[in-house]
Design an enzyme around this catalytic site. Structure first.
Site, PDB file in Angstrom:
ATOM      1  CE  LYS A  22      49.238  45.537  31.449  1.00  0.00           C
ATOM      2  NZ  LYS A  22      49.192  44.103  31.790  1.00  0.00           N
ATOM      3  CG  ASN A  23      45.852  44.145  33.471  1.00  0.00           C
ATOM      4  OD1 ASN A  23      46.541  43.887  32.480  1.00  0.00           O
ATOM      5  ND2 ASN A  23      46.346  44.229  34.695  1.00  0.00           N
ATOM      6  CB  CYS A 117      55.673  35.149  35.546  1.00  0.00           C
ATOM      7  SG  CYS A 117      55.223  36.846  35.773  1.00  0.00           S
ATOM      8  NE  ARG A 122      51.018  36.123  36.769  1.00  0.00           N
ATOM      9  CZ  ARG A 122      50.881  37.152  35.933  1.00  0.00           C
ATOM     10  NH1 ARG A 122      51.931  37.668  35.339  1.00  0.00           N
ATOM     11  NH2 ARG A 122      49.692  37.640  35.672  1.00  0.00           N
ATOM     12  CG  ASP A 310      48.644  44.743  38.801  1.00  0.00           C
ATOM     13  OD1 ASP A 310      49.427  43.844  39.138  1.00  0.00           O
ATOM     14  OD2 ASP A 310      47.718  44.564  37.979  1.00  0.00           O
ATOM     15  NE  ARG A 402      54.504  42.828  29.119  1.00  0.00           N
ATOM     16  CZ  ARG A 402      54.253  41.970  30.095  1.00  0.00           C
ATOM     17  NH1 ARG A 402      55.209  41.568  30.879  1.00  0.00           N
ATOM     18  NH2 ARG A 402      53.038  41.517  30.283  1.00  0.00           N
TER      19      ARG A 402
HETATM   20  C1  EPZ Z   1      45.791  39.548  36.583  1.00  0.00           C
HETATM   21  O1  EPZ Z   1      46.679  38.452  36.409  1.00  0.00           O
HETATM   22  C2  EPZ Z   1      46.477  40.763  36.010  1.00  0.00           C
HETATM   23  N1  EPZ Z   1      46.737  40.539  34.605  1.00  0.00           N
HETATM   24  C3  EPZ Z   1      47.777  41.050  36.770  1.00  0.00           C
HETATM   25  O2  EPZ Z   1      48.318  42.258  36.284  1.00  0.00           O
HETATM   26  C4  EPZ Z   1      47.437  41.220  38.255  1.00  0.00           C
HETATM   27  O3  EPZ Z   1      48.632  41.371  38.978  1.00  0.00           O
HETATM   28  C5  EPZ Z   1      46.664  40.014  38.769  1.00  0.00           C
HETATM   29  O4  EPZ Z   1      45.488  39.780  37.945  1.00  0.00           O
HETATM   30  C6  EPZ Z   1      46.179  40.172  40.204  1.00  0.00           C
HETATM   31  O5  EPZ Z   1      45.351  41.297  40.300  1.00  0.00           O
HETATM   32  C7  EPZ Z   1      45.767  40.776  33.715  1.00  0.00           C
HETATM   33  O6  EPZ Z   1      44.670  41.158  34.038  1.00  0.00           O
HETATM   34  C8  EPZ Z   1      46.097  40.591  32.283  1.00  0.00           C
HETATM   35  P1  EPZ Z   1      45.262  35.909  39.012  1.00  0.00           P
HETATM   36  P2  EPZ Z   1      46.165  36.971  36.575  1.00  0.00           P
HETATM   37  O7  EPZ Z   1      44.912  34.687  38.253  1.00  0.00           O
HETATM   38  O8  EPZ Z   1      44.748  36.889  36.171  1.00  0.00           O
HETATM   39  C9  EPZ Z   1      46.862  32.431  41.862  1.00  0.00           C
HETATM   40  C10 EPZ Z   1      50.073  43.697  35.583  1.00  0.00           C
HETATM   41  O9  EPZ Z   1      51.090  44.149  36.170  1.00  0.00           O
HETATM   42  N2  EPZ Z   1      46.292  31.530  40.842  1.00  0.00           N
HETATM   43  O10 EPZ Z   1      44.147  36.748  39.513  1.00  0.00           O
HETATM   44  O11 EPZ Z   1      47.147  36.074  35.925  1.00  0.00           O
HETATM   45  C11 EPZ Z   1      48.016  33.260  41.323  1.00  0.00           C
HETATM   46  O12 EPZ Z   1      49.234  32.538  41.394  1.00  0.00           O
HETATM   47  C12 EPZ Z   1      49.656  42.246  35.749  1.00  0.00           C
HETATM   48  O13 EPZ Z   1      49.374  44.379  34.825  1.00  0.00           O
HETATM   49  C13 EPZ Z   1      46.251  30.179  41.088  1.00  0.00           C
HETATM   50  O14 EPZ Z   1      46.663  29.694  42.143  1.00  0.00           O
HETATM   51  O15 EPZ Z   1      46.247  36.789  38.131  1.00  0.00           O
HETATM   52  C14 EPZ Z   1      47.979  34.462  42.208  1.00  0.00           C
HETATM   53  O16 EPZ Z   1      48.575  34.183  43.434  1.00  0.00           O
HETATM   54  C15 EPZ Z   1      50.684  41.372  36.317  1.00  0.00           C
HETATM   55  N3  EPZ Z   1      45.735  29.345  40.114  1.00  0.00           N
HETATM   56  C16 EPZ Z   1      46.473  34.666  42.452  1.00  0.00           C
HETATM   57  O17 EPZ Z   1      45.875  33.390  42.181  1.00  0.00           O
HETATM   58  C17 EPZ Z   1      45.245  29.847  38.930  1.00  0.00           C
HETATM   59  O18 EPZ Z   1      44.772  29.062  38.088  1.00  0.00           O
HETATM   60  C18 EPZ Z   1      45.826  35.700  41.575  1.00  0.00           C
HETATM   61  O19 EPZ Z   1      46.206  35.500  40.216  1.00  0.00           O
HETATM   62  C19 EPZ Z   1      45.297  31.227  38.708  1.00  0.00           C
HETATM   63  C20 EPZ Z   1      45.826  32.053  39.683  1.00  0.00           C
END
Ligand code: EPZ
Length: 433
Positions: A22-23, A117, A122, A310, A402
């Site tokens: 999915k991701n 969320c 996030r 995840d 989802r």
């Molecule tokens: C991706 O989310 C995945 N989603 C998530 O999968 C997964 O948990 C996550 O990466 C971490 O591996 C998809 O790929 C669609 P991040 P993403 O930006 O990209 C912080 C699932 O269950 N951050 O890598 O939104 C954030 O708060 C889902 O399938 C900032 O501070 O995650 C987090 O602590 C849920 N500023 C960390 O970085 C930003 O601008 C990593 O988040 C962006 C993120």
């Protein structure tokens, strides 16, 4: 609202095939906005989140069709549309993945700000500063992110690391805009997740010039246009890990066909440390066999190649029946512990201290009514229910829909006693009858 009724205690046996990731599929479908010409995609899972992405793409003038064999064909038919509306974005945070491709190809974007969320805050600040480094001017107002990329250009060196490591979808967004930005962009602290690697290879197949794929430094040389292409999305390492956990926790013997062990080193090593027998199966999958109660281990979630957040909830479920105490520390989403209270309802002994859960293994969990609240937490509850004594009812399984394709069918084929029911429909039928 659908729920799962699970009669636990049956060891799972047999073979099951993993679906596409999915991701990986979400940012890759979003990147079809960049293509001049149709794209064909194989192994895109049939999931609620994927259908949401296709609806957003339709809003953005990308026509799509799922053929009988599961292939999805996309084609851009209207390049004037640049708005991803709140009504759709609010149902899926990954909608933000259209931002980079829109700015790259159409030089304009209006994307609803993704909302709150349950797994914690996030933010998308890193996405926005990364895009600004490419010359995009960003304005946030009325709940929308408006980007103007008239002056899009290679961003030189830019840094995508944040307090919790690199950002996965932020890397997807900046990469998908930079491939059409004249000049060179060097992304430092790019996410190395296999899903980002898959996106980068897809962009290269469209004609993009990217070096360093799979490393934290991506060098992108902008090209003028990208062509449509065919792509087969990677297998879902998180679904595979979830199914392996289910096999191990029920004391079973499960082979997950199509799983890629090279993308799953950290979870596989942890399973082995727990005493689970893990074998590669002839180029096409992974087999787990449980030997008694798992041994306790410590889990720390980290960016790839570290242990994935995840799979944190699913491994915690497994550790609930370990022979001793385990520490589970969440370093990506320190608040991603909503499953703890529900697992406790099933007899788990878990104490939370900040971003760590201390799990004191018990011999058996007992079935209980529990509530799904996010995708992976729900998966953990299903696994726990499969291993627990008695009946578990998991409510609100739309969360699991989802991200897991036909999960009850896949588990059922392994011998699980799980069925999907809709209590409201049942009540109505009883009232009529
Ligand atoms: C991706 O989310 C995945 N989603 C998530 O999968 C997964 O948990 C996550 O990466 C971490 O591996 C998809 O790929 C669609 P991040 P993403 O930006 O990209 C912080 C699932 O269950 N951050 O890598 O939104 C954030 O708060 C889902 O399938 C900032 O501070 O995650 C987090 O602590 C849920 N500023 C960390 O970085 C930003 O601008 C990593 O988040 C962006 C993120």
């Amino acid at each position: 609202m659908d729920q799962f009724e699970i009669d636990g205690g049956v060891p799972l046996h047999g073979e099951v095939r993993v679906s596409g990731a999915k991701n990986a599929a979400l940012p890759i479908l979003a990147a079809s906005i960049l293509a001049d010409g149709p794209c064909r995609f194989e192994r895109i899972p049939d999931l609620r989140d994927i259908r949401t992405m296709l609806r957003i793409l339709a809003e953005l003038g990308v026509r799509s069709e799922r053929l009988d064999d599961g292939t999805i064909v996309t084609e851009v038919v209207d390049t004037d549309r640049v708005c991803a509306p709140y009504e759709l974005v609010k149902t899926m945070r990954a909608s933000i993945c259209v931002l980079g491709p829109l700015l790259g190809r159409r030089r304009r974007a209006e994307v609803s700000f993704p909302g709150g969320c349950v797994i914690g805050p996030r933010p998308v600040d890193l996405h926005l500063t990364g895009l600004e480094a490419l010359g995009v001017s960003i304005e946030v107002g009325g709940g929308y992110i408006a980007g103007d990329a008239a002056a899009l250009r290679g961003g030189g060196e830019l840094y995508l690391g944040g307090p919790f490591g690199p950002t996965v979808t932020g890397t997807a967004n900046v990469l998908s805009a930079a491939v059409l930005a004249p000049g060179t962009t060097v992304i430092q602290s790019a996410a190395c997740e296999p899903e980002i690697v898959d996106l980068a290879h897809f962009l290269v197949a469209m004609g993009a010039r990217i070096e360093g794929i799979g490393s934290p430094t991506l060098v992108i040389r902008g090209v003028e246009r990208l062509r449509g292409t065919s792509w087969r999305v990677i297998p879902d390492r998180i679904e595979a890990g979830t199914l392996l956990c289910a096999g191990a926790m029920t004391g079973g013997d499960v082979t997950v066909r199509g799983a890629d062990p090279t993308a799953m080193t950290a979870p596989l090593v942890l399973l082995q440390r727990m005493g689970v027998v893990v074998e590669r199966v002839e180029d096409d999958g992974l087999r787990v066999r449980a030997g008694g109660r798992p041994r306790p281990v410590d889990v720390v979630t980290l960016p790839y190649p570290g242990f994935p957040t995840d799979l944190q909830a699913q491994f915690m479920a497994l550790l609930c029946v370990a022979d001793g105490n385990s520490f589970v520390t969440e370093k990506i989403y320190p608040e991603r512990f909503i499953h703890v209270a529900e697992l406790q309802r099933m007899g788990a002994r878990i104490r939370k201290e900040g971003p760590t859960a201390i799990v004191q293994g018990v011999e058996r969990l007992s079935g209980a009514p529990v509530m799904a609240s996010d995708l992976r937490a729900s998966a953990a509850l299903v696994i726990a229910g499969l291993a627990a004594e008695g009946r578990t009812t998991v409510e609100r399984v739309y969360h699991i829909d989802r991200g897991y394709e036909r999960i009850e069918e896949k588990l059922g084929a392994l011998g699980a006693r799980i069925r999907r029911t809709d209590p409201a429909r049942q009540e109505a039928a009883q009232a009529e009858g």
